[in-house]
Design an enzyme around this catalytic site. Structure first.
Site, mmCIF file in Angstrom:
data_model
loop_
_atom_site.group_PDB
_atom_site.id
_atom_site.type_symbol
_atom_site.label_atom_id
_atom_site.label_comp_id
_atom_site.label_asym_id
_atom_site.label_seq_id
_atom_site.Cartn_x
_atom_site.Cartn_y
_atom_site.Cartn_z
ATOM 1 N N CYS A 114 46.990 26.972 34.097
ATOM 2 C CA CYS A 114 46.601 26.248 35.221
ATOM 3 C C CYS A 114 47.835 25.801 35.811
ATOM 4 C CB CYS A 114 46.018 25.115 34.939
ATOM 5 S SG CYS A 114 44.403 25.145 34.103
ATOM 6 N N HIS A 254 45.908 22.349 41.331
ATOM 7 C CA HIS A 254 45.127 23.159 40.720
ATOM 8 C C HIS A 254 43.731 22.710 40.835
ATOM 9 C CE1 HIS A 254 43.135 25.004 37.316
ATOM 10 N NE2 HIS A 254 42.950 23.644 36.581
ATOM 11 N N ASN A 284 36.701 26.346 38.549
ATOM 12 C CA ASN A 284 38.205 26.116 37.990
ATOM 13 C C ASN A 284 38.372 27.816 37.387
ATOM 14 O OD1 ASN A 284 40.504 26.270 36.424
ATOM 15 N ND2 ASN A 284 39.968 24.113 35.715
#
Lengths: 327, 85
Positions: A114, A254, A284
């Site tokens: 990430c 993120h 995500n």
């Protein structure tokens, strides 16, 4: 000499898995509880034989086509992924060949999740400032879905697959990328982990039984790390760049989940209008999440030339990074 | 027997959890846990931790055993042992 982001494109796999799909498959999963926390209603998932390199190639080809770029002009390729095609060789070399880049191209992978895009920007920017490269292709692609167990309610509802391509070029003005704040804390290495190597699509059925080849996510521990580290990282970058929160026009974090971004916004007392959220239909997407968000920001005309944007990545590692870019 | 102070602290933590999980005020007690509260799942715990941070400050984010607390009682004990409450 400076570095700037010239173009971003992304590619999402064709297959879309909605919350309704997951609920049909798992009637015991209560999406009236899940959805308000994740903020995610759908995610794109790769087919069985689709790999991270395929997503990267699609996004790079889109970028070449839109910007009419001669592949010969690329002198470095950085591939950010934690789902490479093979244990070895580095997937970046495969991508150099598949994209028809010259053999003079420097190609290497960055194994980060990430926070990878921020690290990728830092490396690309350093290569340009150091006179090593002039035009760099920064690719991010993830197929976390191949690591996620069908029965893992948390991970399966959060993660999506995606690929992105970012063109980074030499710039003559200082309105560009940086400064950076980067950091790591390996004490939390086991909070998001795939203990054994997962070789990808071909052996997936055989591997499904082996939990060591599946993603383990300690969401609560990661959340604590995020609440502790991200605000500090943001403040360190503001101090380093001699800016205040008010100087930043947009924050692109993120795109972890809604509850994570909600709490970062609360702790930093950020104006909601200055925080971009783009996870709803994508989920995500790990290293691809920030470049996708930046492209969404551009597509939605949420920024104008000269705006100051803070990018913040954090997660698996544990690892984090933040930087400023002048659009 | 719990002192009045303890009871107030317990009630305060129960209130934080109720708010975090969108439960009715007074609906949970010190005896409740993940097993008895449906909303206290792997995502619900994030709301609880966020609400505790909001109430008690960022120092709670360095308490390593807090994310694995299984019950209201666990949370109260952990916060007490770290002198947060």
């Amino acid at each position: 000499m400076y570095a700037k982001i010239s173009q971003i494109e992304y590619y999402l796999p064709q297959k879309i898995v909605t919350n309704e799909d997951l609920a049909k498959e798992n009637p015991e999963w209560d999406f009236s509880l899940i959805e308000p926390k994740t903020g995610i209603v759908a995610r794109h998932i790769t087919d069985r034989h689709e790999r991270a390199s395929d997503l990267a190639v699609r996004s790079a080809e889109k970028l070449f086509q839109k910007r009419q770029i001669e592949t010969d002009s690329i002198d470095a390729l950085i591939f950010c992924t934690q789902s490479p095609d093979y244990v070895l060789p580095t997937t970046a070399c495969i991508l150099q060949d598949r994209l028809g880049l010259p053999i003079s191209t420097a190609a290497f992978d960055l194994n980060l999740g990430c926070s990878a895009y921020i690290y990728g920007l830092a490396v690309a920017s350093s290569l340009i400032k150091g006179g090593v490269s002039e035009r760099i292709l920064l690719l991010c692609a993830e197929t976390y879905s191949k690591y996620v167990s069908d029965t893992d309610r948390t991970a399966r509802t959060i993660f999506g697959d995606a690929g992105t391509a970012t063109l980074i070029e030499r710039s003559n003005n200082n309105k560009s990328i940086g400064p950076f704040v980067l950091g790591s804390d390996g004490k939390g290495y086991d909070k998001i982990i795939v203990p054994e190597w997962n070789l990808g699509s071909d052996n997936n059925d055989k591997m499904a039984e082996n939990s060591n080849r599946r993603l383990y996510l300690d969401g609560a521990a990661i959340f604590m790390f995020t609440m502790q580290r991200v605000p500090k990282c943001v403040n360190e970058l503001l101090e380093k760049s001699k800016n205040t929160i008010d100087d930043v026009d947009l924050f692109v974090f993120h795109q972890a989940t809604k509850v994570v971004i909600d709490n970062i916004v609360r702790i930093l007392s950020l104006e909601e209008s200055k925080v971009f959220r783009g996870y709803e239909k994508i989920g995500n997407t790990v290293s691809a999440s920030i470049p996708i968000a930046l492209k969404q920001v551009e597509n939605q005309n949420l920024i104008k030339r000269g705006d100051l944007i803070m990018l913040v990545g954090f997660g698996v590692g544990l690892s984090w990074g933040a930087c400023l870019i002048q659009w | 027997m719990n002192s009045k102070v303890d009871i107030n602290i317990e009630r305060e933590v129960c209130g934080i959890i109720e708010n975090a999980l969108d439960l009715e005020a007074g609906s949970i007690s010190i005896e409740d846990s993940k097993k008895t509260i449906e909303q206290w799942d792997s995502l619900g715990v994030l709301s609880i931790l966020g609400a505790l941070e909001e109430k008690y400050g960022n120092e709670i984010t360095s308490i390593n055993d807090l994310p694995s607390a299984e019950s209201v009682k666990d949370i109260v004990e952990i916060l007490k042992s770290h002198k947060i409450i």
